[in-house]
Motif scaffolding. Structure first.
Motif, short mmCIF file in Angstrom:
data_model
loop_
_atom_site.label_atom_id
_atom_site.label_comp_id
_atom_site.label_asym_id
_atom_site.label_seq_id
_atom_site.Cartn_x
_atom_site.Cartn_y
_atom_site.Cartn_z
N ALA A 98 0.90 -1.23 0.11
CA ALA A 98 -0.33 -0.01 -0.05
C ALA A 98 0.64 1.51 0.42
N THR A 99 2.18 1.63 0.58
CA THR A 99 2.81 2.34 0.59
C THR A 99 3.56 2.25 -0.86
N ALA A 141 2.43 1.75 -3.01
CA ALA A 141 1.03 2.20 -3.91
C ALA A 141 1.11 3.99 -4.13
N LEU A 142 1.14 4.01 -3.27
CA LEU A 142 1.51 5.88 -2.51
C LEU A 142 2.28 6.54 -3.11
N LEU A 176 -5.51 4.21 -0.34
CA LEU A 176 -4.49 3.24 0.30
C LEU A 176 -3.78 4.00 1.89
N SER A 177 -3.79 5.08 2.35
CA SER A 177 -3.70 4.97 3.48
C SER A 177 -5.13 4.35 4.13
#
Length: 416
Positions: free
Chosen positions: A104-105, A107-108, A125-126
């Motif tokens: 997820a990070t 992807a951020l 995502l957060s």
């Protein structure tokens, strides 16, 4: 004549030197390295995410929604993390949480690098990062007793807190420099790499290295079989959960709302003063970890824990009446007392909870602390607007004194 009550009271042993004995155990050593690295990386997201939102012309409302998505998912996932860790093992849950947060990070970071201006995507995502954090927290507390012998558990929890606070103190400054010199994408990439490092340390620990629980604790695991039964039978657990809620009723709002108001409006110090006040609390918390690590393996943690809670209440209540430097000192004392308190309570829970239910118990304690945060912020915001920040600090001090004054009257907690 010797007072019998005094002879029966377990002594509080203090070691003048910090115990580093837990570091002899490879599994624990790897765990603390991984968690410290991950905590250091969290600072990069804290700095980079607001700047990313603002770089896409998003204002405070957009940022608040993104942060709320993280907080809501973390809160919702915490009880689930406890259930999954008890059912499938803390190691597996921690590994899954780290891999999920890595993806997820990452992807951020890609969103930031490719300039994808979607606040919805950033919020989702957060939220996934928050979900991983909620799953990870109770599992991390539950795995520690399987990596250390019982007599080193207190020192191990203290060192863990010390390393995490040190990482949290150092991280924001370095993260700010990375964002200023490079960009938010690079900072988020660095954060993702710290989750990868945490996952690698878990792989190095391996599920096969987890120790069996101590015999006396294992014997208690036979009954009760579920969390509801434990909650019904354990007055100590009910007291800890009650005190946790009461102690956190206004703490979150005090630090996020009342403290900035005090720094800007009452003390007139602006952003620099606010940074100093926040650093004072964090620095005190770091010092508290060192103090806690110097304590021996206490046979009774109740009295020292309650004393720390009362000290924290008194210090917080005095913050707005002592000037800038007095406020720095009081926040430092409050931060130190809070860390020692947390280590004592956590160690007591770990030693008095059946291993099969430990993750769920830690999830319940964590949930009680986090669940009141939104209400705390909203309530304190209204109180500051109506009465000013000083009233909030006094109310927070009184609520802490009341919570731990009640704890002092409970035999189960005193004897923990």
């Amino acid at each position: 004549m010797v007072d019998p009550a005094r002879t029966l009271r377990p002594p509080v042993r203090f070691r003048p030197r910090i115990s580093l004995l837990p570091l002899r155990f490879r599994g624990y050593r790897l765990l603390i390295i991984g968690q410290g690295t991950s905590e250091f990386g969290n600072a990069f997201q804290l700095v980079a995410l607001p700047l990313l939102v603002y770089s896409f012309a998003g204002g405070a409302r957009a940022l608040s929604l993104v942060v709320a998505a993280y907080g809501a998912c973390r809160l919702a996932a915490t009880p689930l993390g406890g259930v999954l860790a008890d059912r499938f093992g803390a190691w597996r849950v921690m590994m899954a949480a780290d891999i999920g947060r890595l993806l997820a990070t990452g992807a951020l970071a890609a969103v930031a690098a490719c300039q994808v201006e979607s606040f919805f995507l950033i919020g989702v995502l957060s939220g996934l990062v928050g979900l991983g954090a909620g799953l990870f927290l109770p599992a991390a507390w539950a795995i520690t007793p399987s990596l250390l012998p019982q007599e080193e558990l207190h020192a191990g929890n203290s060192l863990n807190q010390t390393v995490n606070f040190a990482a949290g103190l150092i991280g924001p400054g370095i993260a700010g420099a990375v964002v200023a010199w490079l960009n938010p994408a690079m900072a988020l990439t660095a954060d993702a790499l710290t989750f990868a490092a945490s996952a690698v340390t878990l792989l190095m620990i391996g599920r096969g290295q987890l120790a069996a629980p101590a015999k006396d604790v294992a014997e208690r695991a036979s009954v009760p079989r579920n969390f509801t039964g434990l909650l019904r039978e354990s007055r100590l657990l009910r007291i800890v959960l009650t005190v946790t809620v009461a102690a956190n009723l206004t703490m979150g709002g005090m630090t996020r709302v009342a403290l900035p108001s005090l720094a800007t409006d009452d003390l007139g110090t602006g952003a620099i003063g606010l940074g100093g006040l926040l650093a004072a609390f964090t620095g005190g918390a770091l010092l508290g970890g060192l103090i806690s690590a110097s304590l021996g393996d206490l046979r009774s943690r109740g009295y020292p824990a309650v004393f720390c809670g009362l000290l924290m209440g008194a210090a917080v209540g005095l913050v707005p009446f002592t000037g800038l430097w007095g406020a720095v000192l009081m926040l430092c004392v409050a931060g130190g007392a809070s860390t020692v308190l947390n280590v004592l309570i956590i160690t007591g829970i770990q030693k008095n909870t059946p291993p099969a239910l430990l993750a769920r118990v830690m999830a319940a304690v964590t949930f009680c602390g986090l669940a009141v945060f939104p209400l705390s912020v909203i309530g304190v915001g209204a109180a500051v607007n109506a009465f000013g920040s000083r009233v909030v600090f006094v109310a927070t001090g009184l609520s802490l004194l009341g919570a731990f004054g009640y704890a002092l009257t409970r035999r189960e907690l005193r004897a923990m």
